[in-house]
Design a protein around this motif. Structure first.
Motif, PDB file in Angstrom:
ATOM      1  N   GLU A 241      48.988  45.108 -27.477  1.00 51.68           N
ATOM      2  CA  GLU A 241      48.134  45.450 -26.351  1.00 51.68           C
ATOM      3  C   GLU A 241      48.713  44.839 -25.067  1.00 51.68           C
ATOM      4  N   PRO A 242      48.676  45.571 -23.948  1.00 48.96           N
ATOM      5  CA  PRO A 242      49.308  45.068 -22.720  1.00 48.96           C
ATOM      6  C   PRO A 242      48.741  43.745 -22.228  1.00 48.96           C
ATOM      7  N   ASP A 243      47.438  43.514 -22.442  1.00 46.21           N
ATOM      8  CA  ASP A 243      46.839  42.254 -21.998  1.00 46.21           C
ATOM      9  C   ASP A 243      47.226  41.079 -22.888  1.00 46.21           C
ATOM     10  N   LEU A 244      47.779  41.371 -24.077  1.00 42.06           N
ATOM     11  CA  LEU A 244      48.209  40.317 -24.996  1.00 42.06           C
ATOM     12  C   LEU A 244      49.730  40.158 -25.019  1.00 42.06           C
ATOM     13  N   LEU A 245      50.433  41.080 -24.376  1.00 43.68           N
ATOM     14  CA  LEU A 245      51.883  41.001 -24.258  1.00 43.68           C
ATOM     15  C   LEU A 245      52.212  40.096 -23.070  1.00 43.68           C
ATOM     16  N   THR A 246      52.301  38.819 -23.322  1.00 38.78           N
ATOM     17  CA  THR A 246      52.494  37.850 -22.246  1.00 38.78           C
ATOM     18  C   THR A 246      53.935  37.863 -21.744  1.00 38.78           C
ATOM     19  N   ASP A 247      54.125  37.365 -20.534  1.00 36.06           N
ATOM     20  CA  ASP A 247      55.478  37.251 -19.992  1.00 36.06           C
ATOM     21  C   ASP A 247      56.325  36.333 -20.864  1.00 36.06           C
ATOM     22  N   SER A 256      66.010  36.003 -27.824  1.00 31.27           N
ATOM     23  CA  SER A 256      65.899  35.586 -29.222  1.00 31.27           C
ATOM     24  C   SER A 256      67.103  36.020 -30.042  1.00 31.27           C
ATOM     25  N   ARG A 257      67.216  35.433 -31.231  1.00 33.18           N
ATOM     26  CA  ARG A 257      68.285  35.782 -32.152  1.00 33.18           C
ATOM     27  C   ARG A 257      68.083  37.158 -32.758  1.00 33.18           C
ATOM     28  N   ALA A 258      66.851  37.469 -33.156  1.00 36.56           N
ATOM     29  CA  ALA A 258      66.649  38.630 -34.024  1.00 36.56           C
ATOM     30  C   ALA A 258      65.588  39.623 -33.548  1.00 36.56           C
ATOM     31  N   PHE A 259      64.790  39.298 -32.534  1.00 35.52           N
ATOM     32  CA  PHE A 259      63.777  40.262 -32.087  1.00 35.52           C
ATOM     33  C   PHE A 259      64.429  41.318 -31.196  1.00 35.52           C
ATOM     34  N   MET A 260      64.196  42.565 -31.552  1.00 38.00           N
ATOM     35  CA  MET A 260      64.899  43.674 -30.947  1.00 38.00           C
ATOM     36  C   MET A 260      64.301  44.066 -29.592  1.00 38.00           C
ATOM     37  N   PRO A 261      65.103  44.660 -28.705  1.00 40.62           N
ATOM     38  CA  PRO A 261      64.602  45.155 -27.415  1.00 40.62           C
ATOM     39  C   PRO A 261      63.847  46.470 -27.598  1.00 40.62           C
ATOM     40  N   HIS A 262      62.709  46.376 -28.223  1.00 40.07           N
ATOM     41  CA  HIS A 262      61.931  47.554 -28.618  1.00 40.07           C
ATOM     42  C   HIS A 262      60.450  47.181 -28.583  1.00 40.07           C
ATOM     43  N   PHE A 263      59.696  47.867 -27.740  1.00 40.02           N
ATOM     44  CA  PHE A 263      58.273  47.561 -27.582  1.00 40.02           C
ATOM     45  C   PHE A 263      57.465  48.847 -27.696  1.00 40.02           C
ATOM     46  N   HIS A 264      56.275  48.696 -28.255  1.00 41.46           N
ATOM     47  CA  HIS A 264      55.319  49.806 -28.290  1.00 41.46           C
ATOM     48  C   HIS A 264      54.018  49.276 -27.682  1.00 41.46           C
ATOM     49  N   ILE A 265      53.599  49.893 -26.573  1.00 42.17           N
ATOM     50  CA  ILE A 265      52.457  49.367 -25.822  1.00 42.17           C
ATOM     51  C   ILE A 265      51.408  50.468 -25.651  1.00 42.17           C
ATOM     52  N   PRO A 266      50.202  50.282 -26.171  1.00 46.42           N
ATOM     53  CA  PRO A 266      49.152  51.285 -25.963  1.00 46.42           C
ATOM     54  C   PRO A 266      48.671  51.282 -24.512  1.00 46.42           C
ATOM     55  N   HIS A 279      36.550  50.910 -21.913  1.00 47.76           N
ATOM     56  CA  HIS A 279      36.392  49.455 -22.111  1.00 47.76           C
ATOM     57  C   HIS A 279      37.720  48.800 -22.506  1.00 47.76           C
ATOM     58  N   ARG A 280      38.834  49.316 -21.931  1.00 48.22           N
ATOM     59  CA  ARG A 280      40.114  48.664 -22.116  1.00 48.22           C
ATOM     60  C   ARG A 280      40.161  47.400 -21.264  1.00 48.22           C
ATOM     61  N   ARG A 281      41.014  46.462 -21.623  1.00 50.53           N
ATOM     62  CA  ARG A 281      40.974  45.135 -21.016  1.00 50.53           C
ATOM     63  C   ARG A 281      42.115  44.898 -20.024  1.00 50.53           C
ATOM     64  N   TYR A 282      42.538  45.936 -19.342  1.00 44.84           N
ATOM     65  CA  TYR A 282      43.619  45.838 -18.366  1.00 44.84           C
ATOM     66  C   TYR A 282      43.493  47.017 -17.421  1.00 44.84           C
ATOM     67  N   ASP A 283      44.305  47.013 -16.368  1.00 43.61           N
ATOM     68  CA  ASP A 283      44.365  48.165 -15.476  1.00 43.61           C
ATOM     69  C   ASP A 283      45.816  48.624 -15.364  1.00 43.61           C
ATOM     70  N   THR A 284      46.053  49.677 -14.596  1.00 39.69           N
ATOM     71  CA  THR A 284      47.401  50.237 -14.513  1.00 39.69           C
ATOM     72  C   THR A 284      48.363  49.268 -13.835  1.00 39.69           C
ATOM     73  N   ALA A 285      47.866  48.436 -12.929  1.00 38.55           N
ATOM     74  CA  ALA A 285      48.741  47.470 -12.255  1.00 38.55           C
ATOM     75  C   ALA A 285      49.322  46.484 -13.267  1.00 38.55           C
ATOM     76  N   LEU A 286      48.495  45.994 -14.176  1.00 35.08           N
ATOM     77  CA  LEU A 286      48.988  45.071 -15.198  1.00 35.08           C
ATOM     78  C   LEU A 286      49.985  45.779 -16.117  1.00 35.08           C
ATOM     79  N   PHE A 287      49.681  47.011 -16.487  1.00 34.08           N
ATOM     80  CA  PHE A 287      50.577  47.750 -17.378  1.00 34.08           C
ATOM     81  C   PHE A 287      51.937  47.944 -16.719  1.00 34.08           C
TER      82      PHE A 287
END
Length: 447
Positions: A241-247, A256-266, A279-287
């Motif tokens: 979730e975008p609000d849980l994907l922290t900087d 990182s050694r093994a985490f791939m440059p691949h993200f899936h964000i709803p 009732h999503r917990r973010y807005d387009t600016a955060l996304f």
């Protein structure tokens, strides 16, 4: 003691998400350890297990079809139905003639126990047809799962349930509240599959960014711990979730050694008005910030985005905002879903209804945009040298695999291609395949 499972055959059918596939694979492993073998083509199974989905009304319909098809194909088999549809509509599932056992989200962890009871003389035949479910608030079990089934990649279940209760969604009712195991237990599972030869593991769950919410172990600590496990060369994060994907998570993955440059964000909608209705917990600016942060740290990152069209309250102007927003974002692919009415959800109280015709038109516009973005992303990689993890090819299909950033790669047909299964090899990306779903590659000599 006689092993009542020894020598029996089982057939499995899974609908829905990667989490379901992972759990079905775990069921098969548990039964396999008890002596139950997968059914061969043309054979009748002794056990049929259907793991269901209920994300849309179409999914419900497919579940009923799959259950009835399994019953027809395996007459006399003991039929178990579990998963989200079984939890949300147990009475409907139980009413299907031929279903013997319905297990909800809390009870599926005790599958072996229920089967053992059903196959002993202690249970009279007329008592075999029954259902076992509990209310959402009582779904508390966490069934560990780290399996691959007939796939090359492993899927590690790190979390289950959801506390978000978006207005359109029934998943919290089907899966229960958010819960997760300890980091230590997950590291142990990964060490075990690494010893089996696992090279890539996908972290999966319902809302995996919520990992550790009730245990005090944050998701960042989990990926840091997994990154240290030797043997596993690749990790992927299925969805955050975008609000849980922290900087901090983004920055860690970039180095990182093994985490791939691949993200899936709803995303679900590019209209702030619709996001509030959902009732999503973010807005387009955060996304937008999250996408730009990823691309700044990992320019070649693949970013997939979930989008729902035609939800109640999505006016034509709201959809136009969504289209313009997505068009402006440097994302790779859109996973487009038409909104589906789900009984008991808060969305049913929103008055504006989008017609099925409008949903189809909006879906098609976004799918076309997605194709354009994906094609452009792949085009940028032609001529590059990349590392690919190859996966076992189904009979008659071309061998394929994925680069670190999830570019799908295909090899020209060759008799020894299947020897590359679960191997990471260097290739040069040459051109699009026939349907532009992958880039055809040439194997490079190992140095």
């Amino acid at each position: 003691m006689t092993n009542i499972f020894q020598g029996k055959k089982a057939a499995y059918f899974t609908l829905g998400c990667k989490l379901n596939f992972s759990e079905t694979s775990t069921f098969a492993k548990l039964l396999g350890d008890m002596g139950v073998m997968p059914v061969e083509k043309g054979e009748c199974a002794d056990i049929c297990l259907v793991n269901t989905c209920s994300v849309t009304d179409v999914a419900d319909h497919k579940c009923r079809q799959a259950i009835r098809r399994m019953i027809r194909q395996h007459p006399g088999a003991f039929v178990v139905v579990t998963g989200c549809y079984a939890q949300l509509s147990p009475t409907k599932v139980n009413a299907i003639e031929g279903v013997d056992l319905v297990l909800g989200s809390n009870e599926k962890a005790r599958l072996i126990q229920y089967l053992a009871e059903a196959w002993t003389e202690k249970i009279p035949p007329q008592a075999l047809h029954r259902q076992h479910t509990v209310p959402t608030k009582d779904i508390t079990t966490f069934q560990p799962s780290c399996s691959r089934g007939n796939r090359t990649r492993y899927f590690l279940k790190v979390q289950d349930g959801c506390d978000y209760f978006c207005t359109y969604c029934t998943i919290p009712y089907a899966r229960g509240f958010s819960r997760s195991p300890s980091i230590a237990s997950l590291v142990k599972q990964v060490e075990e599959v690494a010893a089996e030869g696992a090279k890539e593991i996908v972290l999966t769950g319902v809302n995996i960014g919520d990992f550790g919410k009730h245990t005090g172990e944050p998701f960042l600590s989990l990926i840091q711990a997994l990154d240290k496990v030797g043997g596993v060369q690749r990790f992927r994060i299925s969805s955050l979730e975008p609000d849980l994907l922290t900087d901090d998570i983004i920055d860690y993955c970039a180095s990182s050694r093994a985490f791939m440059p691949h993200f899936h964000i709803p995303l679900q909608s590019g209209s702030d008005k619709v996001l509030r209705l959902m009732h999503r917990r973010y807005d387009t600016a955060l996304f937008r910030h999250k996408v730009e942060r990823i691309k700044s740290a990992m320019p070649d990152a693949f970013i997939g985005v979930d989008v729902m069209v035609g939800t109640r309250g999505e006016t034509e102007e709201c959809f136009d905002e969504t289209y313009a927003f997505l068009e402006s974002l440097d994302v790779t692919q859109l996973h487009v879903f038409p909104y589906s009415e789900r009984p008991g959800t808060a969305a049913l109280r929103i008055p504006l209804i989008v017609t099925e015709e409008e949903k189809k038109e909006r879906s098609q516009r976004l799918l076309t945009l997605s194709d354009e973005k994906l094609h452009r992303f792949y085009q940028q990689h032609i001529g590059q040298r990349v590392e690919v993890l190859f996966e076992q090819a189904p009979r008659g299909r071309a061998m394929h695999g994925f680069a670190k950033n999830y570019v799908r790669v295909e090899l020209p047909p060759a008799s020894d291609n299947n020897l590359l299964d679960n191997q990471i090899r260097n290739v040069r990306l040459e051109r699009f395949n026939r349907d532009s779903s992958a880039l055809i590659a040439t194997l490079l000599n190992e140095e």
